[in-house]
Design a protein around this motif. Sequence first.
Motif, PDB file in Angstrom:
ATOM      1  N   MET A 177       0.861  -1.200   0.000  1.00 23.44           N
ATOM      2  CA  MET A 177       0.000   0.000   0.000  1.00 23.44           C
ATOM      3  C   MET A 177       0.892   1.243   0.000  1.00 23.44           C
ATOM      4  O   MET A 177       1.115   1.866   1.034  1.00 23.44           O
ATOM      5  CB  MET A 177      -0.894  -0.007   1.254  1.00 23.44           C
ATOM      6  CG  MET A 177      -1.670  -1.303   1.467  1.00 23.44           C
ATOM      7  SD  MET A 177      -2.770  -1.218   2.893  1.00 23.44           S
ATOM      8  CE  MET A 177      -1.605  -1.149   4.270  1.00 23.44           C
ATOM      9  N   ASP A 178       1.383   1.618  -1.174  1.00 22.41           N
ATOM     10  CA  ASP A 178       2.367   2.706  -1.235  1.00 22.41           C
ATOM     11  C   ASP A 178       1.774   3.962  -1.870  1.00 22.41           C
ATOM     12  O   ASP A 178       0.879   3.870  -2.711  1.00 22.41           O
ATOM     13  CB  ASP A 178       3.594   2.226  -2.032  1.00 22.41           C
ATOM     14  CG  ASP A 178       4.793   3.140  -1.814  1.00 22.41           C
ATOM     15  OD1 ASP A 178       4.852   3.822  -0.765  1.00 22.41           O
ATOM     16  OD2 ASP A 178       5.671   3.177  -2.703  1.00 22.41           O
ATOM     17  N   GLY A 179       2.303   5.114  -1.458  1.00 22.11           N
ATOM     18  CA  GLY A 179       1.914   6.378  -2.090  1.00 22.11           C
ATOM     19  C   GLY A 179       1.132   7.325  -1.197  1.00 22.11           C
ATOM     20  O   GLY A 179       0.674   8.371  -1.663  1.00 22.11           O
ATOM     21  N   ASN A 180       1.004   6.986   0.071  1.00 23.90           N
ATOM     22  CA  ASN A 180       0.237   7.853   0.990  1.00 23.90           C
ATOM     23  C   ASN A 180       0.852   9.246   1.115  1.00 23.90           C
ATOM     24  O   ASN A 180       0.150  10.258   1.129  1.00 23.90           O
ATOM     25  CB  ASN A 180       0.192   7.252   2.400  1.00 23.90           C
ATOM     26  CG  ASN A 180      -0.562   5.943   2.451  1.00 23.90           C
ATOM     27  OD1 ASN A 180      -1.231   5.575   1.484  1.00 23.90           O
ATOM     28  ND2 ASN A 180      -0.448   5.233   3.561  1.00 23.90           N
ATOM     29  N   GLY A 181       2.181   9.284   1.235  1.00 25.62           N
ATOM     30  CA  GLY A 181       2.886  10.559   1.433  1.00 25.62           C
ATOM     31  C   GLY A 181       2.696  11.471   0.237  1.00 25.62           C
ATOM     32  O   GLY A 181       2.395  12.672   0.383  1.00 25.62           O
ATOM     33  N   ARG A 182       2.848  10.900  -0.976  1.00 24.96           N
ATOM     34  CA  ARG A 182       2.707  11.700  -2.194  1.00 24.96           C
ATOM     35  C   ARG A 182       1.262  12.168  -2.386  1.00 24.96           C
ATOM     36  O   ARG A 182       1.013  13.269  -2.852  1.00 24.96           O
ATOM     37  CB  ARG A 182       3.189  10.891  -3.412  1.00 24.96           C
ATOM     38  CG  ARG A 182       4.714  10.925  -3.554  1.00 24.96           C
ATOM     39  CD  ARG A 182       5.194   9.831  -4.465  1.00 24.96           C
ATOM     40  NE  ARG A 182       5.123   8.522  -3.817  1.00 24.96           N
ATOM     41  CZ  ARG A 182       5.211   7.372  -4.458  1.00 24.96           C
ATOM     42  NH1 ARG A 182       5.362   7.358  -5.762  1.00 24.96           N
ATOM     43  NH2 ARG A 182       5.173   6.235  -3.793  1.00 24.96           N
ATOM     44  N   ARG A 190       2.150  14.397   5.573  1.00 30.13           N
ATOM     45  CA  ARG A 190       2.130  12.986   5.170  1.00 30.13           C
ATOM     46  C   ARG A 190       1.117  12.173   5.982  1.00 30.13           C
ATOM     47  O   ARG A 190       0.498  11.247   5.478  1.00 30.13           O
ATOM     48  CB  ARG A 190       3.538  12.377   5.342  1.00 30.13           C
ATOM     49  CG  ARG A 190       4.573  12.950   4.388  1.00 30.13           C
ATOM     50  CD  ARG A 190       5.952  12.369   4.676  1.00 30.13           C
ATOM     51  NE  ARG A 190       5.958  10.915   4.555  1.00 30.13           N
ATOM     52  CZ  ARG A 190       6.086  10.271   3.392  1.00 30.13           C
ATOM     53  NH1 ARG A 190       6.248  10.941   2.268  1.00 30.13           N
ATOM     54  NH2 ARG A 190       6.079   8.962   3.366  1.00 30.13           N
ATOM     55  N   HIS A 206      -1.645   8.904   5.295  1.00 31.20           N
ATOM     56  CA  HIS A 206      -1.732   7.616   6.007  1.00 31.20           C
ATOM     57  C   HIS A 206      -3.158   7.390   6.530  1.00 31.20           C
ATOM     58  O   HIS A 206      -3.670   6.277   6.504  1.00 31.20           O
ATOM     59  CB  HIS A 206      -0.735   7.574   7.167  1.00 31.20           C
ATOM     60  CG  HIS A 206       0.696   7.622   6.711  1.00 31.20           C
ATOM     61  ND1 HIS A 206       1.178   6.835   5.699  1.00 31.20           N
ATOM     62  CD2 HIS A 206       1.758   8.367   7.130  1.00 31.20           C
ATOM     63  CE1 HIS A 206       2.461   7.090   5.505  1.00 31.20           C
ATOM     64  NE2 HIS A 206       2.834   8.022   6.359  1.00 31.20           N
ATOM     65  N   ALA A 239       1.855  -2.783   5.787  1.00 35.30           N
ATOM     66  CA  ALA A 239       1.457  -1.546   6.470  1.00 35.30           C
ATOM     67  C   ALA A 239       2.656  -0.790   7.046  1.00 35.30           C
ATOM     68  O   ALA A 239       2.644   0.445   7.127  1.00 35.30           O
ATOM     69  CB  ALA A 239       0.465  -1.860   7.584  1.00 35.30           C
ATOM     70  N   ASN A 250      10.914   0.944   7.671  1.00 32.91           N
ATOM     71  CA  ASN A 250      10.194   2.203   7.862  1.00 32.91           C
ATOM     72  C   ASN A 250      10.579   2.914   9.166  1.00 32.91           C
ATOM     73  O   ASN A 250      10.230   4.091   9.359  1.00 32.91           O
ATOM     74  CB  ASN A 250       8.676   2.009   7.770  1.00 32.91           C
ATOM     75  CG  ASN A 250       8.176   1.774   6.356  1.00 32.91           C
ATOM     76  OD1 ASN A 250       7.181   1.072   6.127  1.00 32.91           O
ATOM     77  ND2 ASN A 250       8.838   2.350   5.352  1.00 32.91           N
ATOM     78  N   ARG A 274      12.272   6.391   9.015  1.00 28.87           N
ATOM     79  CA  ARG A 274      11.534   7.642   8.779  1.00 28.87           C
ATOM     80  C   ARG A 274      11.627   8.577   9.987  1.00 28.87           C
ATOM     81  O   ARG A 274      11.960   8.130  11.092  1.00 28.87           O
ATOM     82  CB  ARG A 274      10.069   7.312   8.476  1.00 28.87           C
ATOM     83  CG  ARG A 274       9.966   6.524   7.181  1.00 28.87           C
ATOM     84  CD  ARG A 274       8.546   6.362   6.714  1.00 28.87           C
ATOM     85  NE  ARG A 274       8.550   5.666   5.448  1.00 28.87           N
ATOM     86  CZ  ARG A 274       7.583   5.694   4.556  1.00 28.87           C
ATOM     87  NH1 ARG A 274       6.494   6.380   4.805  1.00 28.87           N
ATOM     88  NH2 ARG A 274       7.684   5.037   3.417  1.00 28.87           N
ATOM     89  N   GLU A 297       6.809  10.863  12.071  1.00 29.61           N
ATOM     90  CA  GLU A 297       5.982  10.033  11.178  1.00 29.61           C
ATOM     91  C   GLU A 297       5.775   8.633  11.768  1.00 29.61           C
ATOM     92  O   GLU A 297       4.669   8.087  11.742  1.00 29.61           O
ATOM     93  CB  GLU A 297       6.619   9.933   9.780  1.00 29.61           C
ATOM     94  CG  GLU A 297       5.751   9.098   8.833  1.00 29.61           C
ATOM     95  CD  GLU A 297       6.153   9.193   7.363  1.00 29.61           C
ATOM     96  OE1 GLU A 297       7.005  10.031   7.018  1.00 29.61           O
ATOM     97  OE2 GLU A 297       5.594   8.408   6.565  1.00 29.61           O
ATOM     98  N   LEU A 329       2.272   6.950  12.790  1.00 27.18           N
ATOM     99  CA  LEU A 329       1.769   5.681  12.241  1.00 27.18           C
ATOM    100  C   LEU A 329       1.353   4.719  13.349  1.00 27.18           C
ATOM    101  O   LEU A 329       0.335   4.032  13.242  1.00 27.18           O
ATOM    102  CB  LEU A 329       2.844   5.036  11.353  1.00 27.18           C
ATOM    103  CG  LEU A 329       2.986   5.665   9.958  1.00 27.18           C
ATOM    104  CD1 LEU A 329       4.290   5.248   9.293  1.00 27.18           C
ATOM    105  CD2 LEU A 329       1.795   5.289   9.079  1.00 27.18           C
TER     106      LEU A 329
HETATM  107  C1  IPE Z   1       3.106   3.851   2.243  1.00 23.83           C
HETATM  108  O1  IPE Z   1       3.075   5.159   1.803  1.00 23.83           O
HETATM  109  C2  IPE Z   1       2.768   3.724   3.693  1.00 23.83           C
HETATM  110  C3  IPE Z   1       3.895   3.355   4.558  1.00 23.83           C
HETATM  111  C4  IPE Z   1       5.082   3.033   4.146  1.00 23.83           C
HETATM  112  C5  IPE Z   1       3.638   3.362   5.973  1.00 23.83           C
HETATM  113  P1  IPE Z   1       4.361   6.069   1.889  1.00 23.83           P
HETATM  114  O2  IPE Z   1       4.400   6.759   3.196  1.00 23.83           O
HETATM  115  O3  IPE Z   1       5.584   5.293   1.565  1.00 23.83           O
HETATM  116  O4  IPE Z   1       4.067   7.111   0.736  1.00 23.83           O
HETATM  117  P2  IPE Z   1       5.084   7.684  -0.316  1.00 23.83           P
HETATM  118  O5  IPE Z   1       5.699   6.508  -1.025  1.00 23.83           O
HETATM  119  O6  IPE Z   1       6.105   8.506   0.426  1.00 23.83           O
HETATM  120  O7  IPE Z   1       4.226   8.504  -1.226  1.00 23.83           O
END
Ligand code: IPE
Length: 255
Positions: free
Chosen positions: A27-32, A41, A45, A71, A76, A79, A83, A87
Amino acid sequence: MSLSLKSSNPNLVETRADIPRHVAIVMDGNGRWAKKRFMPRFFGHKAGVDSLVKTVLACADRGIDYLTVYAFSSENWKRPTEEVTGLMGLVLVAVAKYLTKLADKGVRIVIVGDRNQVSDKLRQAWEQAESLTKDNTRITLSVCFNYGGRWDIVQAARAAMQAGVKPEELDETKLASFMSLAHAPDPDLFIRTGGELRVSNFLLWQAAYSEFVFTDCLWPDFGEAELDAALASFARRDRRFGGVKDAPAASLQSA
Ligand code: IPE
Ligand code: IPE
Ligand code: MG
Protein backbone atom coordinates in the motif's frame (compact mmCIF):
# COMPACT_ATOMS: atom_id res chain seq x y z
CA MET A 1 -5.35 -22.20 -12.69
CA SER A 2 -7.65 -22.94 -15.60
CA LEU A 3 -7.90 -20.13 -18.10
CA SER A 4 -10.25 -21.99 -20.43
CA LEU A 5 -13.30 -20.15 -19.12
CA LYS A 6 -11.93 -16.69 -19.90
CA SER A 7 -14.45 -14.14 -21.13
CA SER A 8 -14.08 -12.44 -24.51
CA ASN A 9 -14.35 -9.17 -22.53
CA PRO A 10 -10.93 -8.90 -20.83
CA ASN A 11 -12.29 -6.63 -18.11
CA LEU A 12 -14.94 -9.05 -16.99
CA VAL A 13 -13.86 -11.52 -14.35
CA GLU A 14 -16.62 -14.03 -14.54
CA THR A 15 -15.31 -17.32 -13.24
CA ARG A 16 -14.21 -18.41 -9.83
CA ALA A 17 -11.18 -20.14 -11.38
CA ASP A 18 -9.81 -16.77 -12.47
CA ILE A 19 -10.18 -15.14 -9.05
CA PRO A 20 -7.00 -15.23 -6.96
CA ARG A 21 -7.38 -16.98 -3.66
CA HIS A 22 -4.80 -14.72 -2.04
CA VAL A 23 -4.04 -11.09 -2.93
CA ALA A 24 -1.08 -9.22 -1.43
CA ILE A 25 -0.76 -5.43 -1.61
CA VAL A 26 2.10 -2.99 -1.00
CA MET A 27 0.00 0.00 0.00
CA ASP A 28 2.37 2.71 -1.24
CA GLY A 29 1.91 6.38 -2.09
CA ASN A 30 0.24 7.85 0.99
CA GLY A 31 2.89 10.56 1.43
CA ARG A 32 2.71 11.70 -2.19
CA TRP A 33 -1.09 11.70 -2.08
CA ALA A 34 -0.98 14.09 0.88
CA LYS A 35 1.76 16.23 -0.69
CA LYS A 36 -0.37 16.74 -3.80
CA ARG A 37 -2.97 18.25 -1.48
CA PHE A 38 -0.42 20.41 0.39
CA MET A 39 -1.13 18.38 3.51
CA PRO A 40 1.22 16.62 5.96
CA ARG A 41 2.13 12.99 5.17
CA PHE A 42 0.03 11.80 8.10
CA PHE A 43 -3.09 12.96 6.26
CA GLY A 44 -2.22 10.45 3.53
CA HIS A 45 -1.73 7.62 6.01
CA LYS A 46 -5.11 8.37 7.54
CA ALA A 47 -6.78 8.24 4.11
CA GLY A 48 -4.85 5.02 3.50
CA VAL A 49 -6.65 3.32 6.39
CA ASP A 50 -10.04 4.14 4.82
CA SER A 51 -8.77 2.70 1.55
CA LEU A 52 -7.72 -0.50 3.30
CA VAL A 53 -11.13 -1.00 4.91
CA LYS A 54 -12.88 -0.49 1.55
CA THR A 55 -10.45 -2.84 -0.18
CA VAL A 56 -10.81 -5.71 2.27
CA LEU A 57 -14.59 -5.60 1.93
CA ALA A 58 -14.35 -5.38 -1.88
CA CYS A 59 -12.01 -8.40 -1.88
CA ALA A 60 -14.45 -10.35 0.31
CA ASP A 61 -17.31 -9.47 -2.09
CA ARG A 62 -15.29 -10.87 -4.98
CA GLY A 63 -14.65 -14.20 -3.29
CA ILE A 64 -10.99 -13.61 -2.41
CA ASP A 65 -10.15 -15.65 0.68
CA TYR A 66 -6.94 -13.92 1.82
CA LEU A 67 -5.76 -10.31 1.64
CA THR A 68 -2.28 -9.53 2.95
CA VAL A 69 -1.17 -5.90 3.18
CA TYR A 70 2.15 -4.21 3.85
CA ALA A 71 1.46 -1.55 6.47
CA PHE A 72 4.88 -0.86 8.05
CA SER A 73 8.17 -2.36 6.94
CA SER A 74 11.23 -3.29 8.99
CA GLU A 75 12.90 -0.40 7.14
CA ASN A 76 10.19 2.20 7.86
CA TRP A 77 11.86 2.89 11.23
CA LYS A 78 14.28 5.02 9.17
CA ARG A 79 11.53 7.64 8.78
CA PRO A 80 11.38 10.78 10.95
CA THR A 81 10.30 10.04 14.54
CA GLU A 82 7.20 12.17 14.10
CA GLU A 83 5.98 10.03 11.18
CA VAL A 84 6.75 6.74 12.93
CA THR A 85 4.95 7.87 16.09
CA GLY A 86 2.05 9.06 13.97
CA LEU A 87 1.77 5.68 12.24
CA MET A 88 1.79 3.80 15.56
CA GLY A 89 -0.94 6.10 16.90
CA LEU A 90 -2.93 5.64 13.72
CA VAL A 91 -3.08 1.88 14.33
CA LEU A 92 -4.82 2.52 17.65
CA VAL A 93 -7.24 4.97 16.02
CA ALA A 94 -7.93 2.54 13.17
CA VAL A 95 -8.63 -0.35 15.55
CA ALA A 96 -10.98 1.82 17.61
CA LYS A 97 -12.76 3.11 14.51
CA TYR A 98 -13.03 0.00 12.33
CA LEU A 99 -12.55 -3.20 14.37
CA THR A 100 -16.23 -3.77 15.16
CA LYS A 101 -17.26 -3.10 11.57
CA LEU A 102 -14.70 -5.54 10.17
CA ALA A 103 -15.56 -8.14 12.80
CA ASP A 104 -19.27 -7.83 11.92
CA LYS A 105 -18.50 -8.24 8.23
CA GLY A 106 -16.78 -11.58 8.82
CA VAL A 107 -13.15 -10.47 8.50
CA ARG A 108 -10.52 -12.46 10.40
CA ILE A 109 -7.56 -10.24 11.27
CA VAL A 110 -4.05 -11.60 11.74
CA ILE A 111 -1.06 -9.39 12.50
CA VAL A 112 2.22 -10.46 10.96
CA GLY A 113 5.61 -9.06 11.96
CA ASP A 114 8.03 -8.57 14.81
CA ARG A 115 5.97 -7.51 17.83
CA ASN A 116 8.97 -7.08 20.10
CA GLN A 117 9.75 -3.53 19.03
CA VAL A 118 6.25 -2.09 19.36
CA SER A 119 4.63 -0.61 22.46
CA ASP A 120 2.48 -2.61 24.90
CA LYS A 121 -0.51 -0.53 23.83
CA LEU A 122 -0.06 -1.50 20.22
CA ARG A 123 0.48 -5.15 21.07
CA GLN A 124 -2.75 -5.10 23.08
CA ALA A 125 -4.65 -3.53 20.16
CA TRP A 126 -3.34 -6.27 17.85
CA GLU A 127 -4.33 -8.96 20.33
CA GLN A 128 -7.79 -7.45 20.67
CA ALA A 129 -8.24 -7.38 16.88
CA GLU A 130 -7.07 -10.96 16.54
CA SER A 131 -9.10 -12.41 19.39
CA LEU A 132 -12.33 -10.63 18.43
CA THR A 133 -12.13 -11.90 14.83
CA LYS A 134 -10.48 -15.30 15.24
CA ASP A 135 -13.58 -17.33 14.36
CA ASN A 136 -14.48 -15.31 11.25
CA THR A 137 -14.21 -17.15 7.95
CA ARG A 138 -15.29 -14.77 5.16
CA ILE A 139 -11.81 -13.37 4.45
CA THR A 140 -8.49 -13.36 6.30
CA LEU A 141 -6.79 -9.96 6.43
CA SER A 142 -3.11 -10.29 7.34
CA VAL A 143 -1.62 -6.93 8.28
CA CYS A 144 2.16 -6.94 7.95
CA PHE A 145 3.46 -4.48 10.49
CA ASN A 146 7.13 -4.20 11.43
CA TYR A 147 7.51 -6.89 8.82
CA GLY A 148 10.26 -7.69 6.36
CA GLY A 149 10.62 -10.69 4.07
CA ARG A 150 14.18 -11.24 5.28
CA TRP A 151 13.08 -10.98 8.91
CA ASP A 152 10.47 -13.64 8.21
CA ILE A 153 12.97 -16.09 6.71
CA VAL A 154 15.37 -15.58 9.62
CA GLN A 155 12.65 -15.96 12.28
CA ALA A 156 11.39 -19.13 10.57
CA ALA A 157 14.89 -20.63 10.50
CA ARG A 158 15.35 -19.78 14.17
CA ALA A 159 11.96 -21.23 15.10
CA ALA A 160 12.74 -24.43 13.20
CA MET A 161 16.04 -24.78 15.09
CA GLN A 162 14.33 -24.09 18.40
CA ALA A 163 11.75 -26.78 17.57
CA GLY A 164 14.63 -29.23 17.16
CA VAL A 165 14.32 -29.71 13.39
CA LYS A 166 17.47 -31.46 12.17
CA PRO A 167 19.28 -30.06 9.10
CA GLU A 168 18.44 -33.18 7.05
CA GLU A 169 14.74 -32.78 7.96
CA LEU A 170 14.56 -29.19 6.71
CA ASP A 171 12.98 -28.78 3.31
CA GLU A 172 10.81 -26.06 1.72
CA THR A 173 7.57 -27.40 3.17
CA LYS A 174 9.08 -27.68 6.65
CA LEU A 175 10.55 -24.17 6.63
CA ALA A 176 7.31 -22.74 5.19
CA SER A 177 5.44 -24.15 8.17
CA PHE A 178 7.44 -21.80 10.43
CA MET A 179 6.96 -18.70 8.26
CA SER A 180 4.71 -15.97 9.57
CA LEU A 181 2.16 -16.48 6.77
CA ALA A 182 1.85 -20.23 7.27
CA HIS A 183 -1.88 -19.68 7.83
CA ALA A 184 -2.34 -18.64 4.17
CA PRO A 185 -1.54 -20.14 0.76
CA ASP A 186 1.13 -18.31 -1.27
CA PRO A 187 -0.20 -15.08 -2.81
CA ASP A 188 -1.52 -15.51 -6.35
CA LEU A 189 -1.63 -11.79 -7.09
CA PHE A 190 0.85 -9.20 -5.79
CA ILE A 191 -0.20 -5.57 -6.29
CA ARG A 192 1.95 -2.51 -5.62
CA THR A 193 0.39 0.94 -5.77
CA GLY A 194 2.33 4.21 -5.89
CA GLY A 195 4.30 3.64 -9.09
CA GLU A 196 7.53 2.13 -7.73
CA LEU A 197 8.68 -1.03 -9.48
CA ARG A 198 10.16 -2.89 -6.53
CA VAL A 199 9.30 -5.38 -3.83
CA SER A 200 10.78 -3.46 -0.85
CA ASN A 201 11.32 -6.59 1.24
CA PHE A 202 7.71 -7.81 1.12
CA LEU A 203 6.90 -11.57 0.95
CA LEU A 204 10.30 -12.58 -0.44
CA TRP A 205 9.62 -16.25 0.21
CA GLN A 206 5.90 -16.41 -0.55
CA ALA A 207 5.86 -14.40 -3.80
CA ALA A 208 8.02 -16.93 -5.68
CA TYR A 209 5.24 -17.54 -8.22
CA SER A 210 2.92 -14.58 -7.64
CA GLU A 211 1.62 -12.58 -10.58
CA PHE A 212 2.64 -8.90 -10.27
CA VAL A 213 0.56 -5.81 -10.99
CA PHE A 214 2.19 -2.41 -10.55
CA THR A 215 -0.02 0.65 -10.72
CA ASP A 216 0.70 4.38 -10.51
CA CYS A 217 -2.49 4.82 -8.48
CA LEU A 218 -1.59 6.21 -5.04
CA TRP A 219 -2.91 3.99 -2.24
CA PRO A 220 -5.57 6.41 -0.87
CA ASP A 221 -7.04 6.56 -4.42
CA PHE A 222 -7.19 2.77 -4.73
CA GLY A 223 -10.73 1.45 -4.96
CA GLU A 224 -13.00 -1.09 -6.62
CA ALA A 225 -12.11 0.06 -10.16
CA GLU A 226 -8.36 -0.42 -9.58
CA LEU A 227 -8.96 -3.75 -7.83
CA ASP A 228 -11.07 -4.98 -10.74
CA ALA A 229 -8.43 -3.85 -13.24
CA ALA A 230 -5.79 -5.85 -11.33
CA LEU A 231 -8.10 -8.88 -11.19
CA ALA A 232 -8.77 -8.61 -14.92
CA SER A 233 -5.03 -8.52 -15.58
CA PHE A 234 -4.56 -11.56 -13.33
CA ALA A 235 -7.29 -13.45 -15.18
CA ARG A 236 -5.37 -13.00 -18.44
CA ARG A 237 -2.09 -14.40 -17.09
CA ASP A 238 -0.79 -17.79 -18.15
CA ARG A 239 0.63 -19.28 -14.96
CA ARG A 240 3.08 -22.04 -15.77
CA PHE A 241 5.02 -22.41 -12.49
CA GLY A 242 8.10 -23.40 -14.49
CA GLY A 243 6.29 -26.03 -16.52
CA VAL A 244 5.07 -26.14 -20.10
CA LYS A 245 1.39 -25.63 -20.76
CA ASP A 246 -0.61 -28.76 -21.67
CA ALA A 247 2.44 -31.03 -21.59
CA PRO A 248 2.98 -33.90 -19.14
CA ALA A 249 5.63 -33.30 -16.49
CA ALA A 250 8.80 -35.41 -16.67
CA SER A 251 9.74 -37.19 -13.49
CA LEU A 252 12.95 -36.12 -11.74
CA GLN A 253 14.48 -39.55 -12.32
CA SER A 254 14.21 -39.30 -16.09
CA ALA A 255 16.25 -36.07 -16.14
C1 IPE B 1 3.11 3.85 2.24
O1 IPE B 1 3.08 5.16 1.80
C2 IPE B 1 2.77 3.72 3.69
C3 IPE B 1 3.89 3.36 4.56
C4 IPE B 1 5.08 3.03 4.15
C5 IPE B 1 3.64 3.36 5.97
P1 IPE B 1 4.36 6.07 1.89
O2 IPE B 1 4.40 6.76 3.20
O3 IPE B 1 5.58 5.29 1.57
O4 IPE B 1 4.07 7.11 0.74
P2 IPE B 1 5.08 7.68 -0.32
O5 IPE B 1 5.70 6.51 -1.03
O6 IPE B 1 6.10 8.51 0.43
O7 IPE B 1 4.23 8.50 -1.23
C1 IPE C 1 6.94 -0.17 1.26
O1 IPE C 1 6.88 1.16 0.93
C2 IPE C 1 6.44 -0.40 2.66
C3 IPE C 1 5.02 -0.20 2.86
C4 IPE C 1 4.13 0.13 1.95
C5 IPE C 1 4.58 -0.42 4.21
P1 IPE C 1 8.11 2.16 1.15
O2 IPE C 1 7.64 3.49 0.73
O3 IPE C 1 8.65 2.02 2.52
O4 IPE C 1 9.18 1.53 0.14
P2 IPE C 1 10.42 2.21 -0.59
O5 IPE C 1 11.18 2.99 0.45
O6 IPE C 1 9.85 3.11 -1.64
O7 IPE C 1 11.17 1.08 -1.17
MG1 MG D 1 6.54 4.86 -0.17
